[in-house]
Design a protein around this motif. Structure first.
Motif, PDB file in Angstrom:
ATOM      1  N   GLY A  40       0.794  -1.225   0.000  1.00 28.60           N
ATOM      2  CA  GLY A  40       0.000   0.000   0.000  1.00 28.60           C
ATOM      3  C   GLY A  40       0.829   1.280   0.000  1.00 28.60           C
ATOM      4  O   GLY A  40       0.286   2.376   0.075  1.00 28.60           O
ATOM      5  N   THR A  44       2.955   0.230  -6.941  1.00 30.70           N
ATOM      6  CA  THR A  44       2.217  -0.071  -8.177  1.00 30.70           C
ATOM      7  C   THR A  44       1.696   1.211  -8.816  1.00 30.70           C
ATOM      8  O   THR A  44       1.729   1.362 -10.046  1.00 30.70           O
ATOM      9  CB  THR A  44       1.058  -1.042  -7.868  1.00 30.70           C
ATOM     10  N   THR A  45       1.247   2.131  -8.004  1.00 28.30           N
ATOM     11  CA  THR A  45       0.756   3.410  -8.533  1.00 28.30           C
ATOM     12  C   THR A  45       1.865   4.103  -9.329  1.00 28.30           C
ATOM     13  O   THR A  45       1.637   4.597 -10.439  1.00 28.30           O
ATOM     14  CB  THR A  45       0.276   4.309  -7.371  1.00 28.30           C
TER      15      THR A  45
HETATM   16  N1  LIG Z   1      -7.751   2.230  -7.964  1.00 26.37           N
HETATM   17  C1  LIG Z   1      -7.576   2.717  -6.734  1.00 26.37           C
HETATM   18  N2  LIG Z   1      -8.539   3.410  -6.107  1.00 26.37           N
HETATM   19  C2  LIG Z   1      -8.361   3.928  -4.869  1.00 26.37           C
HETATM   20  N3  LIG Z   1      -7.226   3.789  -4.147  1.00 26.37           N
HETATM   21  C3  LIG Z   1      -6.226   3.081  -4.715  1.00 26.37           C
HETATM   22  C4  LIG Z   1      -6.334   2.508  -6.028  1.00 26.37           C
HETATM   23  N4  LIG Z   1      -5.173   1.879  -6.312  1.00 26.37           N
HETATM   24  C5  LIG Z   1      -4.369   2.040  -5.234  1.00 26.37           C
HETATM   25  N5  LIG Z   1      -5.001   2.767  -4.277  1.00 26.37           N
HETATM   26  C6  LIG Z   1      -4.441   3.180  -2.972  1.00 26.37           C
HETATM   27  O1  LIG Z   1      -3.246   3.884  -3.196  1.00 26.37           O
HETATM   28  C7  LIG Z   1      -2.259   3.528  -2.224  1.00 26.37           C
HETATM   29  C8  LIG Z   1      -1.034   2.979  -2.925  1.00 26.37           C
HETATM   30  O2  LIG Z   1      -1.364   1.709  -3.494  1.00 26.37           O
HETATM   31  P1  LIG Z   1      -0.379   0.852  -4.409  1.00 26.37           P
HETATM   32  O3  LIG Z   1      -1.140  -0.296  -4.960  1.00 26.37           O
HETATM   33  O4  LIG Z   1       0.305   1.762  -5.363  1.00 26.37           O
HETATM   34  O5  LIG Z   1       0.663   0.345  -3.326  1.00 26.37           O
HETATM   35  P2  LIG Z   1       1.793  -0.775  -3.441  1.00 26.37           P
HETATM   36  O6  LIG Z   1       2.989  -0.198  -2.776  1.00 26.37           O
HETATM   37  O7  LIG Z   1       1.944  -1.214  -4.840  1.00 26.37           O
HETATM   38  O8  LIG Z   1       1.211  -1.927  -2.540  1.00 26.37           O
HETATM   39  P3  LIG Z   1       1.129  -3.522  -2.771  1.00 26.37           P
HETATM   40  O9  LIG Z   1       2.463  -4.044  -2.416  1.00 26.37           O
HETATM   41  O10 LIG Z   1       0.070  -3.909  -1.775  1.00 26.37           O
HETATM   42  O11 LIG Z   1       0.734  -3.724  -4.196  1.00 26.37           O
HETATM   43  C9  LIG Z   1      -2.911   2.523  -1.292  1.00 26.37           C
HETATM   44  O12 LIG Z   1      -3.375   3.202  -0.165  1.00 26.37           O
HETATM   45  C10 LIG Z   1      -4.068   1.985  -2.114  1.00 26.37           C
HETATM   46  O13 LIG Z   1      -5.143   1.618  -1.277  1.00 26.37           O
END
Ligand SMILES: Nc1ncnc2c1ncn2[C@@H]1O[C@H](COP(=O)(O)OP(=O)(O)OP(=O)(O)O)[C@@H](O)[C@H]1O
Length: 303
Positions: A40, A44-45
């Motif tokens: 989180g 990925t974002t």
């Molecule tokens: N489509 C979406 N709508 C709303 N919030 C989102 C969306 N995608 C991601 N988030 C939120 O944005 C934040 C970053 O998420 P992200 O998926 O980029 O994290 P991550 O580091 O890749 O985590 P993971 O290892 O769990 O994949 C998190 O709080 C997540 O809940």
């Protein structure tokens, strides 16, 4: 050297919810850059912004010097991308899907695809729908590497791989690095980032909290070490060693937490007969804790 990835104040909000905020970072050609953070954190974002699957709320990113919003097709053509979750055509055989990708991309040496399949003990003649998570991950890796792209963007590439296959993957990364190609990969596993990366960016709560070369990160890392001796060790024998805290004595065993160099400890314990030594890998959480302890207060309020 030239910049392969640039981000400037790159920010993405999902409605009111923060995805990432104010990312400013440059990755040079030939780097293996580890993007480390807990679930989180926004890994990925960031990757989805780089490939223009989602658009920034503020700021910009460039890949190969090209703006991600204006040149996404050109960028994606030159990138090997492994998504965190693969959506695949379940009814195709793996080799059919790989041929399809090879034809789309052009310039793929099929012998290299076969070599990758063999190295990962991957049976390409089976239907994708029958694959375990680990096999799907292997397929994702092969399609990302098959055209020898000059940039690889990999989202948690070793998830689902067994330890032997993880090692094979690390060897593959080493080869790409030796060829001077660039890799950006996300992970929440510190030891693998230490193993393969040249530099690491730590992301937490959507913000880049630090960028370090691996040697510096290792200096900060905490390690729990336990020695067992042939004879009982006097209480207090290791109390004043540099870099050591939380010393626990228990007859023949001594445990302590080490931050930084282990060399003075090795020299000190060598005056006793060492029967066994166990060094526990540091968890990411501990590294973060060590990091935050040395960070100015105003920056840690959100941690
Ligand atoms: N489509 C979406 N709508 C709303 N919030 C989102 C969306 N995608 C991601 N988030 C939120 O944005 C934040 C970053 O998420 P992200 O998926 O980029 O994290 P991550 O580091 O890749 O985590 P993971 O290892 O769990 O994949 C998190 O709080 C997540 O809940």
């Amino acid at each position: 050297m030239s910049a392969i990835i640039q981000m400037q104040d790159l920010t993405k909000y999902y409605g009111k919810h923060r995805g990432v905020e104010g990312l400013t970072l440059t990755i040079e050609e030939g780097e293996v850059f580890g993007y480390l953070g807990p679930n989180g954190a926004g890994k990925t974002t960031t990757i989805r912004l780089l490939l223009d699957f989602i658009r920034p709320t503020r700021g910009w990113a460039k890949v190969f010097g090209l703006d991600t919003r204006e040149h996404s097709i050109e960028i994606r053509r030159q990138v090997g991308y492994l998504p965190g979750e693969l959506a695949l055509y379940e009814n195709l055989r793996a080799d059919q899907l790989l041929r399809f990708f090879a034809n789309l991309r052009g310039g793929v040496d099929w012998a290299y695809v076969e070599e990758l399949a063999e190295r990962f003990q991957f049976d390409m003649s089976r239907k994708i729908g029958q694959f375990s998570r680990g096999n799907k991950q292997k397929l994702g890796i092969i399609q990302a590497f098959m055209h020898k792209p000059k940039l690889l963007i990999l989202d948690e590439p070793t998830s689902g791989l067994d330890p032997l296959m993880q090692q094979e993957f690390y060897r593959l990364i080493d080869e790409v690095r030796a060829e001077g190609r660039t890799i950006f990969f996300s992970s929440h596993i510190l030891p693998e980032v230490e193993r393969v990366c040249t530099r690491v960016g730590i992301i937490r709560d959507g913000q880049l909290v630090d960028v370090q070369d691996i040697a510096t990160l290792k200096q900060r890392a905490l390690r729990r070490i336990e020695f067992r001796f042939a004879e009982p060790v006097p209480h207090g024998a290791f109390d004043n060693l540099p870099n050591v805290t939380n010393v626990e004595y228990n007859s023949h065993t001594v445990r302590f937490t080490v931050q930084g160099q282990v060399d003075p400890i090795i020299k000190a314990v060598a005056s006793y007969t060492v029967e066994d030594v166990v060094s526990h890998e540091v968890s990411l959480e501990e590294v973060f804790m060590a990091y935050y302890r040395t960070t100015p207060e105003k920056e840690v309020q959100h941690a």
